[in-house]
Scaffold this active site. Structure first.
Site, mmCIF file in Angstrom:
data_model
loop_
_atom_site.group_PDB
_atom_site.id
_atom_site.type_symbol
_atom_site.label_atom_id
_atom_site.label_comp_id
_atom_site.label_asym_id
_atom_site.label_seq_id
_atom_site.Cartn_x
_atom_site.Cartn_y
_atom_site.Cartn_z
ATOM 1 N N LYS A 63 1.003 -1.154 0.054
ATOM 2 C CA LYS A 63 -0.112 0.138 -0.035
ATOM 3 C C LYS A 63 0.850 1.412 -0.006
ATOM 4 C CE LYS A 63 -4.057 -2.272 2.204
ATOM 5 N NZ LYS A 63 -4.962 -1.992 3.195
ATOM 6 N N TYR A 74 -10.724 -4.627 -4.547
ATOM 7 C CA TYR A 74 -11.563 -5.080 -3.046
ATOM 8 C C TYR A 74 -13.151 -5.228 -3.197
ATOM 9 C CZ TYR A 74 -7.191 -3.857 -0.633
ATOM 10 O OH TYR A 74 -6.121 -3.837 0.048
ATOM 11 N N ASN A 83 -2.400 -0.981 6.595
ATOM 12 C CA ASN A 83 -1.743 -2.025 7.221
ATOM 13 C C ASN A 83 -0.987 -2.669 6.216
ATOM 14 O OD1 ASN A 83 -3.525 -3.128 5.367
ATOM 15 N ND2 ASN A 83 -4.585 -4.526 6.913
ATOM 16 N N HIS A 86 -1.799 -6.062 0.813
ATOM 17 C CA HIS A 86 -2.802 -7.225 0.620
ATOM 18 C C HIS A 86 -2.110 -8.494 -0.080
ATOM 19 C CE1 HIS A 86 -6.385 -8.810 -1.012
ATOM 20 N NE2 HIS A 86 -5.543 -9.212 -2.109
ATOM 21 N N GLU A 106 -6.422 -11.573 -9.394
ATOM 22 C CA GLU A 106 -5.912 -10.547 -8.902
ATOM 23 C C GLU A 106 -4.330 -10.393 -9.848
ATOM 24 O OE1 GLU A 106 -7.425 -10.512 -4.303
ATOM 25 O OE2 GLU A 106 -5.393 -11.160 -4.759
HETATM 26 P P1 ADP Z 1 -6.759 -9.300 4.769
HETATM 27 O O1 ADP Z 1 -6.100 -8.045 4.017
HETATM 28 O O2 ADP Z 1 -5.890 -9.702 5.778
HETATM 29 O O3 ADP Z 1 -6.965 -10.358 3.562
HETATM 30 P P2 ADP Z 1 -9.579 -8.844 4.840
HETATM 31 O O4 ADP Z 1 -9.818 -9.302 3.721
HETATM 32 O O5 ADP Z 1 -10.361 -9.170 6.035
HETATM 33 O O6 ADP Z 1 -7.943 -8.976 5.524
HETATM 34 O O7 ADP Z 1 -9.572 -7.240 4.658
HETATM 35 C C1 ADP Z 1 -9.276 -6.571 3.283
HETATM 36 C C2 ADP Z 1 -8.772 -5.083 3.951
HETATM 37 O O8 ADP Z 1 -9.893 -4.245 4.340
HETATM 38 C C3 ADP Z 1 -7.742 -5.140 5.018
HETATM 39 O O9 ADP Z 1 -6.626 -5.548 4.574
HETATM 40 C C4 ADP Z 1 -8.008 -3.736 5.833
HETATM 41 O O10 ADP Z 1 -7.212 -2.905 5.044
HETATM 42 C C5 ADP Z 1 -9.249 -3.507 5.568
HETATM 43 N N1 ADP Z 1 -10.268 -3.854 6.784
HETATM 44 C C6 ADP Z 1 -10.374 -4.995 7.004
HETATM 45 N N2 ADP Z 1 -11.184 -4.864 8.278
HETATM 46 C C7 ADP Z 1 -11.295 -3.359 8.738
HETATM 47 C C8 ADP Z 1 -11.660 -2.775 9.712
HETATM 48 N N3 ADP Z 1 -12.194 -3.300 10.686
HETATM 49 N N4 ADP Z 1 -11.437 -1.497 9.738
HETATM 50 C C9 ADP Z 1 -10.725 -1.020 8.803
HETATM 51 N N5 ADP Z 1 -10.394 -1.633 7.785
HETATM 52 C C10 ADP Z 1 -10.520 -2.934 7.720
HETATM 53 MG MG MG Z 2 -8.910 -10.472 2.308
#
Ligand code: ADP
Ligand code: MG
Length: 374
Positions: A97, A135, A201, A204, A215
């Site tokens: 990111k 997403y 975070n 992805h 993807e």
């Molecule tokens: P991952 O990235 O580990 O696969 P998810 O698929 O659950 O996680 O979520 C996709 C993205 O959405 C995450 O990387 C994060 O940036 C965002 N996200 C998920 N849950 C939250 C949350 N509660 N608050 C803010 N952003 C979130």
């Molecule tokens: Mg995911």
């Protein structure tokens, strides 16, 4: 019976402008290779020892260099080879990111130390509609708008990672989605180390093989020219190529870290597989001038390289100084902190190419990001 691995391999013959197909055999006992021309039904290369190929390089989807030919391994040649070498190899998408693109060197270090390799990489700017597509599955979530807005707020780096169980290894390296949780539960993970909050975070990772396929197709489409575009700006810039030997020695992360630590801005980044004709063309100005020209060409097309646009006033001069003298012995004596002093092996395998003449900076960047990126 002696073990023998078999592949169907393709080589683009630039002279004939033809894709040629070979059976490639590898004998692990003595590290020898043998090639059979499929169309003409005859031996192309008699069994010969070749110490530049290693068993771990042999899997479908990889490219290997055999006596200066870049061969694409397109199929396993028999069940024995598929079972032995192909079982757990996966490809997955890793997306870095915008806020941590400057940490790409550290992240690559972690990727390489987990036995994954980077087979494709591209810095790109996503539009909000592209980020929304990526997403898609989170469309109904309350954080969706913020997530899409953030991911399209600046350059990201998309990478194809490959290796045994690449998908789950990269997700484990990322750690829990919430960096606060990651710091408690997985302190070594990249989200624990470089993450800020749920949106910021780090990155992805695909969560299934089907998602990975979708993807990867999104960022690196099989139809040339359809993917998100690169970020090159073609002004006040110079060109840096991390050479194939440095990539295969796993030095990419270290070199990128050194470049960032020295304060240089990387405004575009992409991996390329340069074929011989293009390597000759790119190095044309050195032909007949530098005795190493033929070896430089061979090195540049011996595997994937990573090309960078370095942006800033006077960068052709300052970045060239930072790379150091082309001869590593001289570099280590006179300029011990330069990239060449730190990472090169000899005058040809000297870690990086950088633009020589200030007026060529833009041209060299254009060669890769305008012409070869297609
Ligand atoms: P991952 O990235 O580990 O696969 P998810 O698929 O659950 O996680 O979520 C996709 C993205 O959405 C995450 O990387 C994060 O940036 C965002 N996200 C998920 N849950 C939250 C949350 N509660 N608050 C803010 N952003 C979130
Ligand atoms: Mg995911």
């Amino acid at each position: 019976m002696e073990d023998r691995f078999a592949f169907l391999a393709e080589w683009y013959d630039p002279t004939a402008a033809l894709l040629r197909r070979y059976q490639l055999f590898y004998y692990p006992k003595d590290g020898s290779v043998e090639m059979f021309d499929v169309k003409n039904q005859r031996i192309f290369l008699r069994r010969t020892k070749y110490d530049k190929i290693h068993q771990e390089d042999l899997f479908v989807g990889n490219r290997v260099n055999v006596f200066s030919r870049q061969l694409n391994l397109i199929e396993y040649g028999d069940q024995f080879t598929a079972n032995k070498l192909g079982s757990k190899k996966e490809r997955t998408l890793a997306l870095i990111k915008p806020d941590v693109v400057t940490k790409i060197g550290d992240i690559l270090e972690l990727i390489y130390s987990s036995n994954l390799i980077v087979t494709k990489a591209k810095m790109t700017n996503l539009t909000s509609s592209q980020a929304g597509d990526l997403y898609m599955e989170h469309q109904t979530k309350p954080f969706f708008t913020n997530l899409v807005q953030f991911v399209s707020s600046g350059p990201v780096v998309a990478m194809e990672l490959m290796g045994d169980e690449a998908m789950s290894i990269w997700r484990r390296l990322l750690g829990p989605a919430d960096p606060a949780v990651a710091r408690r539960e997985a302190p070594q993970s990249v989200r624990a180390q470089f993450g800020t909050d749920g949106i910021k975070n780090v990155g992805h990772g695909s969560d299934s093989l089907a998602a990975a396929a979708r993807e990867l197709e999104f960022f690196f489409p099989s139809t040339i020219g359809y993917g998100p575009s690169n970020t090159a700006i073609y002004t006040d810039c110079t060109c840096c190529i991390i050479k194939p030997h440095a990539i295969s020695e796993g030095l990419t992360g270290k070199i990128l870290n050194s470049i960032s630590a020295a304060g240089f801005e990387i405004s575009a980044l992409q991996m390329f597989n340069v074929d011989r004709a293009n390597a000759e063309e790119f190095y044309e100005v050195y032909k007949g001038v530098v005795t190493e020209y033929p070896s430089m060409v061979t090195e540049l097309c011996s595997g994937p390289c990573m090309v960078l646009e370095i942006h800033g006033t006077d960068t052709p001069k300052t970045f060239r100084e930072f790379c150091g003298p082309a001869d590593p012995e001289i570099a280590r004596h006179l300029r011990p902190t330069t990239l060449r002093a730190l990472y090169s092996k000899d005058k040809v395998k000297n870690a990086v190419h950088c633009t020589d003449l200030p007026e060529d900076g833009v041209l060299e960047v254009q060669y890769f990001f305008k012409i070869l990126d297609g």
